[in-house]
Scaffold this motif. Sequence first.
Motif, mmCIF file in Angstrom:
data_model
loop_
_atom_site.group_PDB
_atom_site.id
_atom_site.type_symbol
_atom_site.label_atom_id
_atom_site.label_comp_id
_atom_site.label_asym_id
_atom_site.label_seq_id
_atom_site.Cartn_x
_atom_site.Cartn_y
_atom_site.Cartn_z
ATOM 1 N N ASP A 36 -1.432 3.825 -1.873
ATOM 2 C CA ASP A 36 -2.853 3.531 -1.659
ATOM 3 C C ASP A 36 -3.237 4.002 -0.257
ATOM 4 O O ASP A 36 -3.118 3.264 0.730
ATOM 5 C CB ASP A 36 -3.092 2.025 -1.817
ATOM 6 N N ARG A 43 -6.049 1.980 1.581
ATOM 7 C CA ARG A 43 -5.604 0.714 2.179
ATOM 8 C C ARG A 43 -4.749 0.966 3.408
ATOM 9 O O ARG A 43 -4.862 0.264 4.420
ATOM 10 C CB ARG A 43 -4.826 -0.092 1.145
ATOM 11 N N ALA A 95 0.826 -1.213 0.000
ATOM 12 C CA ALA A 95 0.000 0.000 0.000
ATOM 13 C C ALA A 95 0.858 1.260 0.000
ATOM 14 O O ALA A 95 0.518 2.264 -0.626
ATOM 15 C CB ALA A 95 -0.934 -0.010 1.204
#
Length: 285
Positions: A153, A156, A148
């Motif tokens: 991300d 996440r 992640a």
Amino acid sequence: MKRLFFCLFLLPFFTYSQVNKDSLLNVWKNSSKNKERLNAVNKLIWNVYMVTQPDSAFYYANLQYNLAKKIGDEKSMAKSIEGQGVSKAQKGNYEESKIFFEKSLDVFKKLNDQSAIARNLDFLATTYCKMGSYEKAISMYEKAFLIAKTTKDIRRQSSLYGNRAVIHQKQGQLNQAIECFLKSIKLAKQLLKSSKEGYYPKLNIANAYHNIGNIYTVINDKEKALKYYFKSIKINEKNNFDKYLILNFLSLADFYLSELNLDKALYYNKKSLSKAIEINSPIDI
């Protein structure tokens, strides 16, 4: 009993007004286009059935797998296996769910789908946590967080901080738990500002607030506990996160029962039951 919420961003159920079950069923049964059918059944699994009727979610995930296999769509096959794993986890069948997540993870690795790999590692970590295998859970979370972080991300990462905090909470490491929850909230708020996406970060913030309320209940700071419980409820009510309201109300019933305030305990227990009936959630009734 303290009800811990995991920050399962990967459980994308929405409010019931956002999908039309009859329309989706019609597409699934009658469309001549396989891609349309797969998209429709995927929404049925995740948006309609997963949270309140996991047996139905499992049933349709199996149908999704059969169609995806027939047309050679490996990504949809993996997604259907993942759905079967989540449906088993929803019912507390963690040994079975672990097997499904391992299978879906293998396929996503083959496809080099980094986002899906991190998501399934998060699933596995949460499953191990539920089974009490905290070291395995931590290992999975660390692997997922590395991906992640690399892929930037934020969603996440926020989820993983929240779920990692739950392990600290279960192990009695309450300061570390609060620290991770606050990191999760910070990232979720960052996501709210930087994108049009609102559902997941709002739910994650509400879950973190609820769990912080649990911590303050444990350390006997009742005023702060109620403050965070009601911060969670406010978000869940505003956004129609009805499934989580059921659990919010049950936690308040537990709280007031421990205070021997039987009237309020009964009041919130009835609110929880009423909400479960309202959204037709057999597993909560």
